[in-house]
Design an enzyme around this catalytic site. Structure first.
Site, mmCIF file in Angstrom:
data_model
loop_
_atom_site.group_PDB
_atom_site.id
_atom_site.type_symbol
_atom_site.label_atom_id
_atom_site.label_comp_id
_atom_site.label_asym_id
_atom_site.label_seq_id
_atom_site.Cartn_x
_atom_site.Cartn_y
_atom_site.Cartn_z
ATOM 1 N N THR A 12 0.191 -5.594 6.076
ATOM 2 C CA THR A 12 -0.394 -6.284 4.921
ATOM 3 C C THR A 12 -0.083 -5.560 3.625
ATOM 4 O O THR A 12 0.177 -6.187 2.592
ATOM 5 C CB THR A 12 -1.928 -6.383 5.101
ATOM 6 O OG1 THR A 12 -2.183 -7.256 6.185
ATOM 7 C CG2 THR A 12 -2.613 -6.920 3.863
ATOM 8 N N SER A 46 2.525 -5.634 11.959
ATOM 9 C CA SER A 46 2.364 -4.722 13.098
ATOM 10 C C SER A 46 2.027 -5.461 14.385
ATOM 11 O O SER A 46 2.072 -4.875 15.468
ATOM 12 C CB SER A 46 1.325 -3.642 12.807
ATOM 13 O OG SER A 46 0.008 -4.138 12.909
ATOM 14 N N THR A 96 -2.422 -2.833 9.864
ATOM 15 C CA THR A 96 -3.658 -2.301 10.453
ATOM 16 C C THR A 96 -3.912 -2.801 11.878
ATOM 17 O O THR A 96 -4.605 -2.147 12.645
ATOM 18 C CB THR A 96 -4.881 -2.679 9.589
ATOM 19 O OG1 THR A 96 -4.985 -4.105 9.519
ATOM 20 C CG2 THR A 96 -4.781 -2.097 8.193
ATOM 21 N N ASP A 97 -3.320 -3.951 12.215
ATOM 22 C CA ASP A 97 -3.723 -4.582 13.482
ATOM 23 C C ASP A 97 -3.394 -3.741 14.713
ATOM 24 O O ASP A 97 -4.147 -3.748 15.686
ATOM 25 C CB ASP A 97 -3.093 -5.976 13.601
ATOM 26 C CG ASP A 97 -3.695 -6.956 12.598
ATOM 27 O OD1 ASP A 97 -4.789 -6.663 12.066
ATOM 28 O OD2 ASP A 97 -3.076 -8.003 12.335
HETATM 29 N N1 ASP Z 1 -1.283 -8.445 10.316
HETATM 30 C C1 ASP Z 1 -1.245 -7.249 9.500
HETATM 31 C C2 ASP Z 1 -0.520 -6.171 10.283
HETATM 32 O O1 ASP Z 1 -1.089 -5.569 11.157
HETATM 33 C C3 ASP Z 1 -2.626 -6.836 9.153
HETATM 34 C C4 ASP Z 1 -2.737 -5.632 8.245
HETATM 35 O O2 ASP Z 1 -1.818 -4.888 8.010
HETATM 36 O O3 ASP Z 1 -3.877 -5.406 7.743
HETATM 37 O O4 ASP Z 1 0.642 -5.935 10.046
#
Ligand code: ASP
Length: 332
Positions: free
Chosen positions: A12, A54, A85-86
């Site tokens: 993100t 991710s 974050t995922d």
């Molecule tokens: N879908 C994103 C990822 O994990 C979510 C994030 O980065 O907060 O790449």
């Protein structure tokens, strides 16, 4: 001035609106331009092994990140990985096993809102990650996010939207960072020497969550594809003990065929103790059945892949599995 390598991988933090939704597009260098303060704290270099959500991260990508750090390890004082974050908790755990006892800090961060969003959490997370990575007392793999510093083996994404997305499971955070002040939970003990690096993982590891009525035959269906199953049992380690002993048989057949079962719990906190209930005791002392203790499922996935990447000999696997790494368990 300290030298920091920024490894940008997407997420993100790097995302911009695209057809069909947010998708990573900004490079590491573009992202750090949004936080000009860090250029005054250290010398920065950049690598960009990938630029992906991710969700699409695979063990081969963990290896690429590990290789990227290993190749440049001597040239830098610390490493900051920008990551979605995922699946950040899995990557942080995997790097904890692939790069052990690192005297230099390897920090993962990201954000809940893109860098370009006016209300983003990205700037503070990047700033505090670089602060941690340039601090003399920092070492090993950690996640710096929402003002918390969490060991790479203890992080879990707990919230999908709030800025304090990550929690440190079954272990206090290493530190909190208030603005530009690091408050460590305990005084840090520096690591002397060089890290131990590993270059093999066995990806044939799966997580199976027990649900009431799950048919133990489903375990048998997995036999061809996997070397280890991580069973998220009920409570402190409960596995159904039906009259026909079907679960016991499926589990013991699995380990007797040279595969491994890791017992953990689907309860978010405090871990398993297989010795307490009748429904857990049969699995407490059986070779080939590995006790997950108070480890996170994310760390168990990475540790099992790492241990089986080195050996399939049951005694050796157990030796590697029960050796604490980056404070991944405290129950032994
Ligand atoms: N879908 C994103 C990822 O994990 C979510 C994030 O980065 O907060 O790449």
């Amino acid at each position: 001035m300290k030298r920091i390598l920024v490894m940008a991988t997407g997420g993100t933090i790097a995302s911009t609106p695209a057809e069909g939704g947010l998708a990573p597009s900004l490079t590491g260098e573009e992202l750090l331009r949004g936080v000009p303060q860090v250029a005054e704290m250290c010398e920065l270099d950049y690598v960009q092994p990938m630029n992906i959500d991710s969700t699409n991260m695979r063990p081969a990508d963990w290896m690429r990140m590990c290789d990227g750090i290993a190749e440049r390890y001597d040239d830098y004082d610390g490493f900051v990985i920008l990551h979605g974050t995922d699946t950040m908790a899995y990557t942080a755990a995997a790097l904890s096993y692939l790069i052990q006892e690192s005297p230099k800090p390897i920090v993962l961060t990201g954000s809940q809102q893109p860098m370009a969003n006016p209300f983003t959490d990205a700037k503070l997370n990047v700033f505090q990650s670089v602060l941690w990575a340039t601090d003399e007392a920092s070492h090993d793999v950690s996640v710096v996010f929402g003002g918390n510093v969490i060991r790479g083996t203890r992080a879990r994404k707990q919230r999908t939207m709030s800025f304090n997305a990550f929690t440190s499971v079954n272990c206090p955070p290493l530190a909190v960072i208030r603005g530009d002040r690091i408050v460590r939970a305990e005084s840090a003990h520096p690591i002397i020497g060089t890290p131990t690096l590993y270059d093999r993982l066995d990806e044939r590891v799966i997580v199976l969550k027990l649900t009431p009525g799950l048919n133990p035959r489903d375990l048998r269906l997995l036999e061809d594809g996997y070397d280890a199953v991580i069973l998220e049992t009920f409570g402190m380690g409960g596995v159904p003990s039906y009259e026909d002993s079907s679960f016991e048989r499926a589990i013991f057949d699995w380990v007797d065929s040279g595969r491994f079962v890791v017992m953990t719990t689907q309860v978010p906190e405090e871990g398993v103790d297989l010795g307490v209930y009748q429904v857990g005791r049969p699995y407490a002392d059986h070779p080939g059945i590995l006790r997950g203790g108070d480890m996170t499922t994310e760390a168990l996935v990475a540790k099992t892949m790492w241990a089986l990447g080195q050996t399939h000999d049951p005694d050796e696997v157990a030796r590697l599995f029960y050796r604490p790494v980056n404070a991944d368990r405290t129950d032994l």
